[in-house]
Motif scaffolding. Structure first.
Motif, PDB file in Angstrom:
ATOM      1  N   MET A 144      41.401 -11.076  11.997  1.00 25.05           N
ATOM      2  CA  MET A 144      40.400 -11.246  13.213  1.00 25.05           C
ATOM      3  C   MET A 144      41.154 -11.702  14.260  1.00 25.05           C
ATOM      4  O   MET A 144      42.209 -12.218  14.424  1.00 25.05           O
ATOM      5  CB  MET A 144      39.593 -12.395  12.760  1.00 25.05           C
ATOM      6  CG  MET A 144      38.655 -12.706  13.862  1.00 25.05           C
ATOM      7  SD  MET A 144      37.432 -14.326  13.618  1.00 25.05           S
ATOM      8  CE  MET A 144      36.471 -13.330  12.111  1.00 25.05           C
ATOM      9  N   LYS A 145      40.949 -10.851  15.626  1.00 29.14           N
ATOM     10  CA  LYS A 145      41.735 -11.127  16.648  1.00 29.14           C
ATOM     11  C   LYS A 145      41.697 -12.788  16.916  1.00 29.14           C
ATOM     12  O   LYS A 145      40.429 -13.340  16.838  1.00 29.14           O
ATOM     13  CB  LYS A 145      40.670 -10.229  17.717  1.00 29.14           C
ATOM     14  CG  LYS A 145      40.899  -8.928  17.770  1.00 29.14           C
ATOM     15  CD  LYS A 145      40.637  -8.234  18.892  1.00 29.14           C
ATOM     16  CE  LYS A 145      40.848  -6.803  18.915  1.00 29.14           C
ATOM     17  NZ  LYS A 145      40.122  -5.771  19.815  1.00 29.14           N
ATOM     18  N   LYS A 146      42.641 -13.292  17.573  1.00 24.61           N
ATOM     19  CA  LYS A 146      42.540 -14.738  17.955  1.00 24.61           C
ATOM     20  C   LYS A 146      41.517 -15.025  18.888  1.00 24.61           C
ATOM     21  O   LYS A 146      40.927 -16.081  18.928  1.00 24.61           O
ATOM     22  CB  LYS A 146      43.904 -15.093  18.470  1.00 24.61           C
ATOM     23  CG  LYS A 146      44.021 -16.390  18.484  1.00 24.61           C
ATOM     24  CD  LYS A 146      45.410 -17.010  18.785  1.00 24.61           C
ATOM     25  CE  LYS A 146      45.446 -18.564  18.690  1.00 24.61           C
ATOM     26  NZ  LYS A 146      46.854 -18.978  18.808  1.00 24.61           N
ATOM     27  N   GLU A 147      41.252 -14.043  19.909  1.00 24.80           N
ATOM     28  CA  GLU A 147      40.333 -14.352  21.014  1.00 24.80           C
ATOM     29  C   GLU A 147      38.991 -14.712  20.110  1.00 24.80           C
ATOM     30  O   GLU A 147      38.192 -15.633  20.605  1.00 24.80           O
ATOM     31  CB  GLU A 147      40.137 -13.269  22.055  1.00 24.80           C
ATOM     32  CG  GLU A 147      41.506 -13.066  22.515  1.00 24.80           C
ATOM     33  CD  GLU A 147      42.386 -12.172  21.979  1.00 24.80           C
ATOM     34  OE1 GLU A 147      42.073 -11.252  21.116  1.00 24.80           O
ATOM     35  OE2 GLU A 147      43.673 -12.450  22.063  1.00 24.80           O
ATOM     36  N   VAL A 148      38.458 -13.718  19.296  1.00 24.61           N
ATOM     37  CA  VAL A 148      37.248 -13.967  18.566  1.00 24.61           C
ATOM     38  C   VAL A 148      37.197 -15.114  17.715  1.00 24.61           C
ATOM     39  O   VAL A 148      36.159 -15.832  17.758  1.00 24.61           O
ATOM     40  CB  VAL A 148      37.102 -12.584  17.843  1.00 24.61           C
ATOM     41  CG1 VAL A 148      35.636 -12.763  16.829  1.00 24.61           C
ATOM     42  CG2 VAL A 148      36.819 -11.348  18.696  1.00 24.61           C
ATOM     43  N   ILE A 204      33.436 -20.212   7.005  1.00 30.24           N
ATOM     44  CA  ILE A 204      33.476 -19.623   8.260  1.00 30.24           C
ATOM     45  C   ILE A 204      35.103 -20.043   8.741  1.00 30.24           C
ATOM     46  O   ILE A 204      35.920 -19.164   9.449  1.00 30.24           O
ATOM     47  CB  ILE A 204      32.413 -19.770   9.275  1.00 30.24           C
ATOM     48  CG1 ILE A 204      31.330 -19.104   8.649  1.00 30.24           C
ATOM     49  CG2 ILE A 204      32.593 -19.264  10.675  1.00 30.24           C
ATOM     50  CD1 ILE A 204      29.950 -19.485   9.404  1.00 30.24           C
ATOM     51  N   MET A 205      35.159 -21.349   9.067  1.00 30.78           N
ATOM     52  CA  MET A 205      36.239 -21.949   9.916  1.00 30.78           C
ATOM     53  C   MET A 205      37.477 -22.052   8.847  1.00 30.78           C
ATOM     54  O   MET A 205      38.612 -21.506   9.637  1.00 30.78           O
ATOM     55  CB  MET A 205      35.915 -23.266  10.343  1.00 30.78           C
ATOM     56  CG  MET A 205      34.655 -23.323  11.047  1.00 30.78           C
ATOM     57  SD  MET A 205      34.051 -24.990  11.714  1.00 30.78           S
ATOM     58  CE  MET A 205      35.445 -25.517  12.932  1.00 30.78           C
ATOM     59  N   ASN A 206      37.440 -22.335   7.609  1.00 31.02           N
ATOM     60  CA  ASN A 206      38.638 -22.279   6.632  1.00 31.02           C
ATOM     61  C   ASN A 206      39.274 -20.972   6.662  1.00 31.02           C
ATOM     62  O   ASN A 206      40.590 -21.137   6.911  1.00 31.02           O
ATOM     63  CB  ASN A 206      38.606 -22.983   5.481  1.00 31.02           C
ATOM     64  CG  ASN A 206      38.269 -24.710   5.423  1.00 31.02           C
ATOM     65  OD1 ASN A 206      38.760 -25.118   6.537  1.00 31.02           O
ATOM     66  ND2 ASN A 206      38.031 -25.067   4.481  1.00 31.02           N
ATOM     67  N   PRO A 207      38.603 -19.995   6.452  1.00 32.30           N
ATOM     68  CA  PRO A 207      39.409 -18.627   6.671  1.00 32.30           C
ATOM     69  C   PRO A 207      39.935 -18.224   7.909  1.00 32.30           C
ATOM     70  O   PRO A 207      41.048 -17.639   7.882  1.00 32.30           O
ATOM     71  CB  PRO A 207      38.274 -17.608   6.270  1.00 32.30           C
ATOM     72  CG  PRO A 207      37.246 -18.478   5.416  1.00 32.30           C
ATOM     73  CD  PRO A 207      37.142 -19.790   6.011  1.00 32.30           C
ATOM     74  N   ILE A 208      39.233 -18.631   9.130  1.00 38.69           N
ATOM     75  CA  ILE A 208      39.813 -18.756  10.428  1.00 38.69           C
ATOM     76  C   ILE A 208      41.186 -19.414  10.522  1.00 38.69           C
ATOM     77  O   ILE A 208      42.397 -18.911  10.822  1.00 38.69           O
ATOM     78  CB  ILE A 208      38.753 -18.851  11.526  1.00 38.69           C
ATOM     79  CG1 ILE A 208      37.808 -17.865  11.443  1.00 38.69           C
ATOM     80  CG2 ILE A 208      39.547 -19.070  12.804  1.00 38.69           C
ATOM     81  CD1 ILE A 208      36.493 -18.265  12.526  1.00 38.69           C
TER      82      ILE A 208
END
Length: 71
Positions: free
Chosen positions: A1-5, A54-58
């Motif tokens: 995933m793009k860092k901005e997203v 959602i957050m942990n995968p990011i």
């Protein structure tokens, strides 16, 4: 995933978590203890899902996005 997203999603999840906490406080002030227990459990499930799914995968992909607040 793009860092901005990823950054925008993390910001939204933190905002949603804050709003859920506010809603629990509202229920605590205005509802019965039984209603609070049920509501708090449901809100906790939502917050857990937001973190785990959602957050942990990011954070796995972008560890620098995990703030001290979420430790």
């Amino acid at each position: 995933m793009k860092k901005e997203v990823a950054t925008e999603i993390v910001d939204l999840m933190v905002e949603f978590g804050d709003r859920l906490n506010q809603s629990v406080a509202m229920v605590q002030k205005n509802c019965s203890e039984d209603e609070l227990v049920v509501y708090r459990r449901a809100a906790g499930k939502l917050m857990g899902t937001m973190l785990l799914d959602i957050m942990n995968p990011i954070f796995d992909e972008h560890p620098d996005l995990k703030s001290d607040r979420l430790e």
